[in-house]
Design a protein around this motif. Structure first.
Motif, PDB file in Angstrom:
ATOM      1  N   LEU A 198       0.807  -1.227   0.000  1.00 33.98           N
ATOM      2  CA  LEU A 198       0.000   0.000   0.000  1.00 33.98           C
ATOM      3  C   LEU A 198       0.835   1.271   0.000  1.00 33.98           C
ATOM      4  N   ALA A 199       2.144   1.160   0.195  1.00 36.09           N
ATOM      5  CA  ALA A 199       2.959   2.350   0.457  1.00 36.09           C
ATOM      6  C   ALA A 199       2.747   3.476  -0.553  1.00 36.09           C
ATOM      7  N   PRO A 200       2.754   3.212  -1.865  1.00 36.40           N
ATOM      8  CA  PRO A 200       2.608   4.336  -2.803  1.00 36.40           C
ATOM      9  C   PRO A 200       1.270   5.070  -2.689  1.00 36.40           C
ATOM     10  N   ALA A 201       0.256   4.389  -2.153  1.00 32.68           N
ATOM     11  CA  ALA A 201      -1.082   4.982  -2.082  1.00 32.68           C
ATOM     12  C   ALA A 201      -1.358   5.703  -0.770  1.00 32.68           C
ATOM     13  N   LEU A 202      -0.455   5.605   0.202  1.00 30.95           N
ATOM     14  CA  LEU A 202      -0.715   6.210   1.509  1.00 30.95           C
ATOM     15  C   LEU A 202      -0.387   7.692   1.494  1.00 30.95           C
ATOM     16  N   GLU A 203      -1.199   8.450   2.217  1.00 29.84           N
ATOM     17  CA  GLU A 203      -1.033   9.896   2.284  1.00 29.84           C
ATOM     18  C   GLU A 203      -1.136  10.374   3.717  1.00 29.84           C
ATOM     19  N   GLY A 204      -0.617  11.563   3.959  1.00 34.65           N
ATOM     20  CA  GLY A 204      -0.756  12.219   5.258  1.00 34.65           C
ATOM     21  C   GLY A 204      -0.179  11.401   6.395  1.00 34.65           C
ATOM     22  N   PRO A 205      -0.847  11.398   7.571  1.00 31.72           N
ATOM     23  CA  PRO A 205      -0.294  10.716   8.751  1.00 31.72           C
ATOM     24  C   PRO A 205      -0.166   9.212   8.578  1.00 31.72           C
ATOM     25  N   LEU A 206      -0.902   8.618   7.649  1.00 33.15           N
ATOM     26  CA  LEU A 206      -0.794   7.181   7.430  1.00 33.15           C
ATOM     27  C   LEU A 206       0.601   6.779   6.962  1.00 33.15           C
ATOM     28  N   ARG A 207       1.343   7.701   6.381  1.00 31.77           N
ATOM     29  CA  ARG A 207       2.682   7.389   5.887  1.00 31.77           C
ATOM     30  C   ARG A 207       3.669   7.133   7.037  1.00 31.77           C
ATOM     31  N   GLN A 208       3.337   7.609   8.250  1.00 31.81           N
ATOM     32  CA  GLN A 208       4.219   7.406   9.397  1.00 31.81           C
ATOM     33  C   GLN A 208       4.043   6.036  10.034  1.00 31.81           C
ATOM     34  N   GLY A 209       3.085   5.271   9.606  1.00 30.23           N
ATOM     35  CA  GLY A 209       2.903   3.923  10.146  1.00 30.23           C
ATOM     36  C   GLY A 209       1.448   3.498  10.077  1.00 30.23           C
TER      37      GLY A 209
END
Length: 326
Positions: free
Chosen positions: A173-184
């Protein structure tokens, strides 16, 4: 040119090419943060752990290829198993590794060679509505939406999925994550122990998860001790028992036994595999000289720098975009 003991241990794995690899380097004296960051970037593991002995005991810090982090479970297990490999600890020994998340209790179980036990801080999960776009993303990738969603003080978001969701086979999912979700982002689901699924120490796993943290330079972490320490209390309450077994269904899977120690601490027990053993050789040119053994490293300023989290000195993971691990 210094030659420092270094190993690569695949933590939470019973054999080669599984679990989560962590390099461990034994320092003879304090080295600059920039030097440790450069070593971690060169080794390109999800984490590199640096150990240094002082009058207070063993000091421990963790670096991803792009930044320092305040806590890392699998690299703590790797550091413990490295000390065993270097014969600095033996079966049945218990000690504390002093970190920027406080002293962490570790032990080498006398009855299980190749296994280690670490005690990590957990944290409260705060119920939250699903982050914008997350439900649609999960419906698109899995055909199922979240059954629960939480935030945490670690900065990780946690999502509960139904058992039927094909979590293990889902593309990253990494390329699709945005905002605070990218931190974990932790995606987790319960398992049926009678269904013949993954086993940990000969016993079936109770739940499984996957962990994505592109904002930390980690598109997907293979096996994440801090994530299991965070969610294990929820599973312990949900299943009504103090001991649960967690599995991480990444492309390098592995698992651990999670046992409640207190309301704020979780004991994780897992195995590890020594993949390589050698020495790290780095030229000193261009780096500030490090104090020699027996010198200023035993003073209060040095120990404080290694055990107090200083946000101002941290390379911001959220803005880092290079040197992601392979």
């Amino acid at each position: 040119m210094a030659a420092l003991p270094a190993v690569l241990i695949e933590a939470f794995s019973g054999g080669p090419f599984g679990g989560n690899g962590a390099a461990v380097v034994a320092l003879e004296a304090p080295m600059p943060d920039e030097w440790m960051q450069a070593v971690a970037a060169s080794l390109r593991q999800s984490e590199t752990a640096f150990l240094l002995e002082s009058k207070q005991g063993w000091m421990l810090r963790w670096f991803t290829p792009v930044c320092e982090v305040p806590l890392c479970g699998h690299a703590t297990l790797a550091a413990l198993l490295a000390l065993a490999h270097w014969r600095r600890l033996g079966p049945g020994d218990r000690t504390w590794l002093h970190s920027r998340s406080g002293p962490l209790e570790v032990e080498l179980p006398a009855s299980r060679p190749g296994w280690g036990t670490i005690v990590l801080p957990s944290g409260e999960l705060q119920p939250e509505p699903a982050a914008a776009g997350l439900t649609d993303l999960l419906l698109d990738r899995l055909g199922f939406g979240p059954e629960g969603c939480w935030s945490s003080a670690l900065g990780y978001w946690v999502v509960l999925l139904p058992r039927e969701a094909p979590l293990a086979s889902m593309e990253g999912l990494a390329p699709a994550l945005e905002g605070p979700l990218r931190q974990g982002l932790v995606l987790m689901q319960g398992l049926d122990p009678s269904a013949g699924g993954p086993q940990i120490g000969g016993e079936p796993a109770d739940y499984q998860l996957r962990f994505f943290a592109p904002g930390l330079g980690i598109p997907e972490d293979p096996v994440t001790g801090s994530a299991h320490a965070l969610v294990a209390p929820w599973w312990q309450r949900h299943l009504g028992r103090p001991l649960v077994r967690g599995w991480q269904c990444s492309d390098r899977p592995g698992g651990m036994v999670c046992e409640a120690v207190s309301s704020a601490m979780i004991r994780l027990t897992g195995s590890g595999h020594l993949l390589w053993d050698g020495t790290l050789r780095t030229a000193s040119a261009g780096w500030p000289a490090a104090p020699q053994r027996g010198g200023a490293r035993d003073g209060a300023p040095w120990t404080e720098r290694w055990t107090v989290w200083r946000t101002a000195t941290r390379l911001p993971c959220s803005t880092a975009s290079a040197a992601t691990p392979s």
